[in-house]
Design a protein around this motif. Structure first.
Motif, PDB file in Angstrom:
ATOM      1  N   GLY A 131      -1.914  -7.514  -4.761  1.00  0.00           N
ATOM      2  CA  GLY A 131      -1.336  -6.162  -4.712  1.00  0.00           C
ATOM      3  C   GLY A 131      -1.974  -5.295  -5.782  1.00  0.00           C
ATOM      4  N   HIS A 135      -1.326  -0.901  -4.807  1.00  0.00           N
ATOM      5  CA  HIS A 135      -0.040  -0.242  -4.598  1.00  0.00           C
ATOM      6  C   HIS A 135      -0.121   1.265  -4.836  1.00  0.00           C
ATOM      7  N   ALA A 287       7.299  -2.336  -2.148  1.00  0.00           N
ATOM      8  CA  ALA A 287       5.903  -2.730  -1.932  1.00  0.00           C
ATOM      9  C   ALA A 287       5.730  -4.176  -2.355  1.00  0.00           C
TER      10      ALA A 287
END
Length: 380
Positions: A131, A135, A287
């Motif tokens: 991630g 993000h 997220a």
């Protein structure tokens, strides 16, 4: 028969908390079992008592040790001294493989691995985004800066490991198609984690386990609980487990919503010790890449409501009724659905055999070692 080369592997990342730290510990265990010499380099200013106990458990078994040094969250001029100090730590460990995790670890691993050529060392430079910078919104100035940096660092990558197809698609959309070889390798669980955890007799209705920060959605969980109580007419309770700078704000929010005595906040603890404290688990993240907590809960036989973000739909299937949008109204709707028939909701969870085949730690470790060996062969 060709004897597999034993490697010196260094994992570099910033914050030793959450899924990245779990991922690194699992890799260390698998790589040590294969006879490799392994070490960790990470930040010394983050993590609490729980993480300290995890370090105490793994450090004596790491041939290259654990080296902790202050690391700033963002890359910038103020980071130059910290970066130089960290570079010298990594160089002294003489890695064959330098594996960076997350945004900061990824920059350090690829930058340091390239700089080490000046000293006659040529480690394979491996990057796992987890991630991280992906993000950020590509329309913001911060996002544009980070994605420009990612594009530049791609040139210095020997292999990129994505933890979900979503993460790979996001990288291609925001950064561009990677020049470096890349592989999709799902996070994996150990065999002893595929054992059902029983629900405690005094379990709350709902359970949250994760970092106490807005990205993970604790505030959405609290507001959704209040909405569900109103629509069902039932007095509901929850347990929320985790640490983080925003914890006090969520405690205050719970009191404001009338849950001061019905939402219990507990510090971080091993996930399997926490699972039985609530009948239905909620992962309300705004997220994610591929969160371990989802895999751990399902492997433990726990019914789960989860935001359809990141790689989570790849675990459940895109049309699973367990998935929800990351909003209080949508989460409340799923809470009410699960409460209406908890046995039927449990039956909607993925099959254990499928989970084992796709998300086993042995599967993950073999795929990552294959990427290491291929990168070293290309460099040779």
């Amino acid at each position: 028969m060709q004897v597999k080369r034993k490697l010196r592997i260094v994992h570099c990342f910033r914050s030793p908390v959450g899924g990245i730290f779990r991922h690194v510990r699992d890799l260390c265990d698998a790589q040590m079992a294969d006879g490799h010499a392994v070490g960790i380099v990470c930040d010394s200013t983050t993590g609490g008592d729980f993480e300290a106990r995890l370090f105490a458990e793994i450090e004596p078994r790491l041939a290259l040790g654990v080296k902790r040094t202050p690391m700033q969250r963002h890359v910038g001029f103020g980071d130059l001294v910290a970066a130089w100090r960290t570079f010298n730590i990594v160089r002294a460990m003489q890695p064959d493989v330098l594996h960076g995790h997350g945004a900061k670890g990824g920059v350090y691993a690829r930058l340091f691995g390239t700089m080490m050529r000046l000293f006659g060392q040529k480690p394979a430079r491996i990057y796992s985004p987890h991630g991280g910078s992906l993000h950020y919104d590509a329309a913001t100035m911060t996002g544009r800066v980070f994605f420009a940096l990612e594009r530049m660092m791609d040139r210095f990558s020997d292999h990129i490991l994505f933890v979900s197809e979503y993460e790979r698609r996001t990288y291609e959309r925001k950064v561009g198609r990677p020049r470096a070889p890349n592989t999709l390798v799902y996070n994996g669980l150990n065999a002893d984690e595929f054992v059902t955890v029983a629900t405690a007799p005094d379990a709350a209705d709902f359970l949250y386990i994760g970092m106490m920060r807005d990205l993970k959605g604790p505030d959405l969980m609290i507001d959704a609980l209040a909405l569900t109580e109103k629509t069902t007419g039932r007095k509901l309770s929850a347990v929320m487990i985790g640490d983080g700078d925003d914890r006090d704000a969520y405690v205050a929010q719970a009191k404001e919503r009338g849950f001061g005595d019905r939402i219990t906040f507990l510090p971080a603890m091993p996930a399997r010790a926490a699972f039985g404290r609530g009948r239905i688990m909620v992962v309300p993240s705004r997220a994610e890449a591929m969160p371990y907590i989802v895999l751990e809960a399902l492997a433990a036989g726990r019914p789960l409501i989860a935001s359809a973000v990141g790689g989570i739909p790849e675990v459940f299937g895109a049309n699973s009724p367990a998935l929800t949008a990351p909003s209080e109204n949508a989460i409340a709707d799923r809470m009410g659905f699960a409460l209406a028939d908890e046995a039927a909701f449990q039956a909607l969870m993925p099959e254990q055999a499928d989970l084992r085949a796709r998300f086993g730690a042995d599967v993950m470790a073999r795929a990552i070692e294959t990427a290491y060996q291929a990168s070293l062969s290309r460099r040779a």
